[in-house]
Design an enzyme around this catalytic site. Sequence first.
Site, PDB file in Angstrom:
ATOM      1  N   ARG A 121       0.768  -1.291  -0.183  1.00 51.06           N
ATOM      2  CA  ARG A 121      -0.017   0.109   0.009  1.00 51.06           C
ATOM      3  C   ARG A 121       0.745   1.635   0.008  1.00 51.06           C
ATOM      4  NH1 ARG A 121      -2.981  -3.453   3.858  1.00 51.06           N
ATOM      5  NH2 ARG A 121      -4.882  -3.888   2.624  1.00 51.06           N
ATOM      6  N   LYS A 142       2.382  11.679 -12.001  1.00 48.47           N
ATOM      7  CA  LYS A 142       1.858  10.391 -12.129  1.00 48.47           C
ATOM      8  C   LYS A 142       2.392   8.774 -12.419  1.00 48.47           C
ATOM      9  CE  LYS A 142      -1.850  12.525 -14.962  1.00 48.47           C
ATOM     10  NZ  LYS A 142      -1.897  13.281 -16.367  1.00 48.47           N
ATOM     11  N   GLU A 184       8.079  16.887 -25.396  1.00 47.75           N
ATOM     12  CA  GLU A 184       7.476  17.271 -24.648  1.00 47.75           C
ATOM     13  C   GLU A 184       8.196  18.905 -23.814  1.00 47.75           C
ATOM     14  OE1 GLU A 184       5.298  16.252 -22.532  1.00 47.75           O
ATOM     15  OE2 GLU A 184       5.409  14.533 -23.562  1.00 47.75           O
ATOM     16  N   LYS A 226       5.512  22.628 -15.612  1.00 48.81           N
ATOM     17  CA  LYS A 226       4.553  21.574 -15.015  1.00 48.81           C
ATOM     18  C   LYS A 226       4.745  21.465 -12.977  1.00 48.81           C
ATOM     19  CE  LYS A 226       3.509  16.882 -15.247  1.00 48.81           C
ATOM     20  NZ  LYS A 226       4.325  15.758 -16.207  1.00 48.81           N
ATOM     21  N   GLU A 236      -5.526  16.267 -11.183  1.00 51.65           N
ATOM     22  CA  GLU A 236      -5.752  16.048 -13.011  1.00 51.65           C
ATOM     23  C   GLU A 236      -7.475  16.876 -12.935  1.00 51.65           C
ATOM     24  OE1 GLU A 236      -5.566  14.112 -17.177  1.00 51.65           O
ATOM     25  OE2 GLU A 236      -4.463  14.381 -15.676  1.00 51.65           O
ATOM     26  N   ARG A 240      -4.745  20.776 -14.836  1.00 47.97           N
ATOM     27  CA  ARG A 240      -3.304  19.877 -14.618  1.00 47.97           C
ATOM     28  C   ARG A 240      -3.805  19.207 -16.416  1.00 47.97           C
ATOM     29  NH1 ARG A 240      -0.362  15.260 -11.080  1.00 47.97           N
ATOM     30  NH2 ARG A 240       1.203  14.804 -12.731  1.00 47.97           N
ATOM     31  N   ASN A 244      -1.795  17.850 -20.970  1.00 46.52           N
ATOM     32  CA  ASN A 244      -2.639  16.545 -21.957  1.00 46.52           C
ATOM     33  C   ASN A 244      -2.493  16.705 -23.680  1.00 46.52           C
ATOM     34  OD1 ASN A 244      -2.927  14.719 -20.268  1.00 46.52           O
ATOM     35  ND2 ASN A 244      -4.242  15.219 -19.875  1.00 46.52           N
ATOM     36  N   HIS A 247      -1.774  15.013 -26.381  1.00 46.28           N
ATOM     37  CA  HIS A 247      -1.829  13.184 -26.090  1.00 46.28           C
ATOM     38  C   HIS A 247      -3.054  12.513 -26.319  1.00 46.28           C
ATOM     39  CE1 HIS A 247       2.025  14.682 -23.554  1.00 46.28           C
ATOM     40  NE2 HIS A 247       1.556  13.958 -23.420  1.00 46.28           N
ATOM     41  N   HIS A 251      -1.876   9.574 -27.738  1.00 45.26           N
ATOM     42  CA  HIS A 251      -1.444   8.365 -27.397  1.00 45.26           C
ATOM     43  C   HIS A 251      -2.773   7.472 -28.095  1.00 45.26           C
ATOM     44  CE1 HIS A 251      -1.065   9.131 -22.467  1.00 45.26           C
ATOM     45  NE2 HIS A 251      -0.070   9.665 -23.250  1.00 45.26           N
ATOM     46  N   HIS A 264       7.387   8.141 -27.973  1.00 45.09           N
ATOM     47  CA  HIS A 264       6.362   8.836 -27.134  1.00 45.09           C
ATOM     48  C   HIS A 264       6.327   9.972 -27.585  1.00 45.09           C
ATOM     49  CE1 HIS A 264       3.747  10.416 -23.979  1.00 45.09           C
ATOM     50  NE2 HIS A 264       4.383  10.953 -23.776  1.00 45.09           N
TER      51      HIS A 264
END
Length: 361
Positions: A121, A142, A184, A226, A236, A240, A244, A247, A251, A264
């Site tokens: 955890r 993330k 990026e 960032k 997000e 936030r 993206n 993206h 993606h 990427h």
Amino acid sequence: MAEITVTTKDKVYPVYISQNALREQAESLVAELSRFSQVFVMTDANVAEIHMAKMNELLAPLEKVSYYVTPAGEEAKTFAVYEDAMTKAIEIGLDRKSVLLAFGGGVIGDLGGFVAATYMRGIAFYQIPTTVLAHDSAVGGKVAINHPLGKNMVGNFYQPEAVIYDTSLLGTLSEREMRSGFAELVKHALIQDPALLVELMATYKTPMDLYRVDLTNYLARGIEIKAEIVSQDETEQGVRAYLNFGHTMGHAIEAYGEFGKWLHGESIMFGMVYALDMSEQLLGLTFDKEGLLKWLAALGYDVHLPANLDFAVLLENMKHDKKTTFNEITMILLEEIGKPKIQKVSDDVIEATFRRVSQEA
């Protein structure tokens, strides 16, 4: 050395960035790590071959250090590798007072962070990036692995104890990897800092400039951008999502290529070109797009969508994007450079933009 503070609801942590960050932080890092029962270093095969001696030297004063080496690339962000890493952690007896070091690029940061977030955890972890791309992925918490139907679909928000970014490690990257990460940085400029975009365009004109001209200060600015956004919206729920930009389609293309055909950043560059066209059509964005595309092409980017993409498959991939809700796709668009907007978009507009951008290739 630049020190940038990332502030979130539950944690405040530093990002140290310089050309000698590992050496400069060695003494304090070893002192911090000595508080933990074990140190578990996660890296990939490429980084292990090139940089493991540096990590061995750094951690030599510590007694209990174990290593886990993954395959290189997105192949590491799978359920199988995640399970194997968990098995290794259990077998060597990691406990809740252990710490994980994610030593590698964005893939290792994502996977290592997710292992740390879910092992017993949650155990502490540090991000030690080795790529340009990781200036984005190592900051903000993330962490995730991929599902065959979508990128980063299984993950969490889990902040590191610190990020130690030694930019001397970047010189061993391939030109493709260097460009992938630089994409990026271009994104950060497009969504929040027009002056940064102007400076990048004036400074980096050929692929070799990415090696000849020190990136450290520009990467630090990207991290600052960032960090500013993450501090406002850690999980997000709002702004936030600006991060993206490019993206959603990016993606989708990355998944189309089974997370291996395109890197990427290459996929995100396709996505940004797509989003810029949609921004012009829907929001009236006006700027010298042709000048931007010409600059990107000179750096070696493919600024046209790959040929023979099946739109139906791309659309299905976009439907699996994390921002898609009630089966309605959300795009990050630009009203102007530095002014992003979250926009719900119909399937018809998604397809019309795809057809238009594909025809321009």
